[in-house]
Design an enzyme around this catalytic site. Structure first.
Site, PDB file in Angstrom:
ATOM      1  CD  GLU A 213      -2.919 -35.384  -0.238  1.00 23.81           C
ATOM      2  OE1 GLU A 213      -3.159 -34.410  -1.218  1.00 23.81           O
ATOM      3  OE2 GLU A 213      -2.093 -35.061   0.540  1.00 23.81           O
ATOM      4  CD  GLU A 291       2.584 -28.128  -2.381  1.00 21.54           C
ATOM      5  OE1 GLU A 291       1.435 -27.678  -2.573  1.00 21.54           O
ATOM      6  OE2 GLU A 291       2.910 -28.745  -1.298  1.00 21.54           O
ATOM      7  CE  LYS A 343       1.993 -30.664   3.508  1.00 21.82           C
ATOM      8  NZ  LYS A 343       3.002 -31.293   3.082  1.00 21.82           N
TER       9      LYS A 343
HETATM   10  P1  PGA Z   1       2.112 -35.405   2.324  1.00 20.28           P
HETATM   11  O1  PGA Z   1       1.874 -34.608   0.959  1.00 20.28           O
HETATM   12  O2  PGA Z   1       1.043 -34.915   3.469  1.00 20.28           O
HETATM   13  O3  PGA Z   1       1.920 -36.862   1.975  1.00 20.28           O
HETATM   14  O4  PGA Z   1       3.471 -35.003   3.015  1.00 20.28           O
HETATM   15  C1  PGA Z   1       1.027 -33.445   1.004  1.00 20.28           C
HETATM   16  C2  PGA Z   1       2.074 -32.498   0.140  1.00 20.28           C
HETATM   17  O5  PGA Z   1       3.240 -32.621  -0.120  1.00 20.28           O
HETATM   18  O6  PGA Z   1       1.606 -31.418  -0.074  1.00 20.28           O
HETATM   19 ZN    ZN Z   2       3.546 -30.734  -0.999  1.00 21.26          ZN
END
Ligand code: PGA
Ligand code: ZN
Length: 428
Positions: A213, A291, A343
């Site tokens: 990221e 988180e 998400k």
């Molecule tokens: P991921 O991670 O998109 O690889 O699931 C993002 C997160 O854990 O916030």
């Molecule tokens: Zn996460």
């Protein structure tokens, strides 16, 4: 009423070079829109199923030709020519066509791509900006009021599954607490990021390689070193830690929880000791959001975590909640969290994600709208975060185009709407 004329899928590549799904929706009116969906690595066990080809000879089994085939075949065949009163009606049709509890038959990647492509096509047909259309979907009425722009929480340091696993904590994020605008928040964060890049060059004698990221990922000795360096970078950039720039962390604790213990920095902590460790970090560092401080199946101890740190920092559930209304209801009932990481692809349709968002709001929770580690150049997430009045947006670092597409879109929305940035965290 919007009528679907054609649905087409395409296998494309995400920011990690792995296949993902793009869908194009053409309406009978001629309105047409394309959407690309992201993909996670740190996936919660309760997520909707991302369908992969499992052909080891191609992309190590990660191909998305089957998911794309489902858009071009059964989904197109079932939906073309049909009119849908609203997003909920379209999503209901997709859910019914799939027929499984976790979208395993058609694939959540195929289903979500169609759900979002329809939304974007309808926004075009209505001739309204996508963020306004998302706001209207959430509110269930046209011309819903827009509240604010989300405050970005931006990756500075990466660990866990996104950076080869050398430190357990997945993200240390910068929160430009005193910023009055998106523009100012990005400039402040970029200053901290550049200061951190200098610092790790000096301290770890390494080039500024970045993780999935875009976060910096030197070989930190442990979680504390990671947090110490983050505070040092804030100071080096000329900001007052906590007052001007704060921190958020994604512990992603599911990934180091085995046999009832948290295996962190050489220790095997009981859940109570893990909670104490996190409370200790809050005493030492300006952390305003935690988180996945505990594992996704450690439901028994989340209420104690919330009791220990709630009010000082957000108790934010990602893997715990998986944007899943049933899990969110349970967490509200058990006082297990006080903020939702949203998400859309964890649940697989826009309408179900909207329900998750409404539940969290009704409980007085904060909402962080989040990208995935495998992203694309598509920027719909910025519109979603504004339309659904996310308190935070979590997209990744300020260094890679698949992340910047979202930040750049937020800048454009800010210029267009003049909306204020969410007031969070409260000034000390
Ligand atoms: P991921 O991670 O998109 O690889 O699931 C993002 C997160 O854990 O916030
Ligand atoms: Zn996460």
């Amino acid at each position: 009423m919007p009528t679907i004329h054609q649905l087409r899928g395409l296998e494309i590549l995400d920011s990690r070079g792995r296949p993902t799904v793009q869908a194009t929706c053409t309406l009978a009116s001629g309105a047409r829109a394309t959407v690309s969906v992201p993909s996670g690595a740190s996936t919660g066990a309760a997520e909707a199923l991302e369908l992969r080809d499992r052909d080891p000879a191609r992309y190590r089994g990660l191909g998305c030709r089957r998911a794309v085939g489902h858009i071009n075949g059964p989904i197109h065949d079932a939906l073309a020519g049909r009119a849908f009163a609203d997003q909920a009606a379209l999503d209901q049709a997709l859910i019914a066509l799939d027929g499984t509890p976790n979208k395993a038959r058609l694939g959540a990647n195929a289903v979500l791509a169609v759900s979002l492509a329809f939304a974007r096509a309808v926004a075009a047909e209505r001739n309204v900006p996508l963020y306004q259309h998302f706001a209207d979907i959430l509110a269930g009425t046209p011309n819903a009021a827009l509240r604010s722009l989300p405050r970005p929480t931006i990756n500075l340091f990466s660990g866990g599954k996104h950076a080869g696993g050398q430190v357990p904590i997945q993200d240390v994020l910068v929160v430009a607490a005193s910023a009055q605008s998106m523009d100012e928040a990005l400039a402040m964060t970029a200053a901290v990021f550049m200061a951190a890049a200098d610092l790790i060059r000096d301290r770890y004698a390494m080039r500024t390689l970045t993780a999935d990221e875009g976060g910096l990922a030197p070989p930190f000795a442990g979680a504390q070193a990671m947090l110490d360096d983050a505070v040092a970078a804030i100071r080096a950039a000329g900001y007052l830690p906590g007052h001007e720039v704060a921190l958020a962390i994604d512990v992603a604790a599911s990934h180091f929880y085995h046999d009832g213990r948290y295996h962190l920095d050489g220790d095997a902590l009981t859940p109570a000791q893990m909670i104490e460790r996190i409370r200790g970090w809050l005493d030492t560092y300006p952390i305003v959001s935690v988180e996945d401080g505990l594992a996704e199946d450690d439901w028994a101890h989340w209420p104690a975590l919330r009791a220990a740190i709630g009010g000082r920092a957000l108790v934010l559930g990602d893997d715990l909640l998986c944007t899943n209304p049933a899990r969110i209801r349970r967490a509200i009932h058990e006082h297990a969290a006080d903020a939702l990481l949203l998400k859309v692809n964890q649940i697989g349709t826009l309408s179900e994600a909207a329900e998750a968002c409404r539940l969290a709001r009704a409980a007085g929770w904060r909402v962080t709208v989040s990208a995935r580690s495998g992203e694309t150049e598509d920027d719909w997430l910025a519109d979603l975060a504004v339309g659904w009045a996310g308190d935070q947006i979590k997209v990744g670092s300020v260094t890679q185009s698949e992340r910047l597409a979202k930040y750049n879109r937020l800048l454009a929305i800010e210029a267009e709407t003049g909306l204020p940035l969410v007031a969070w965290p409260a000034p000390e």
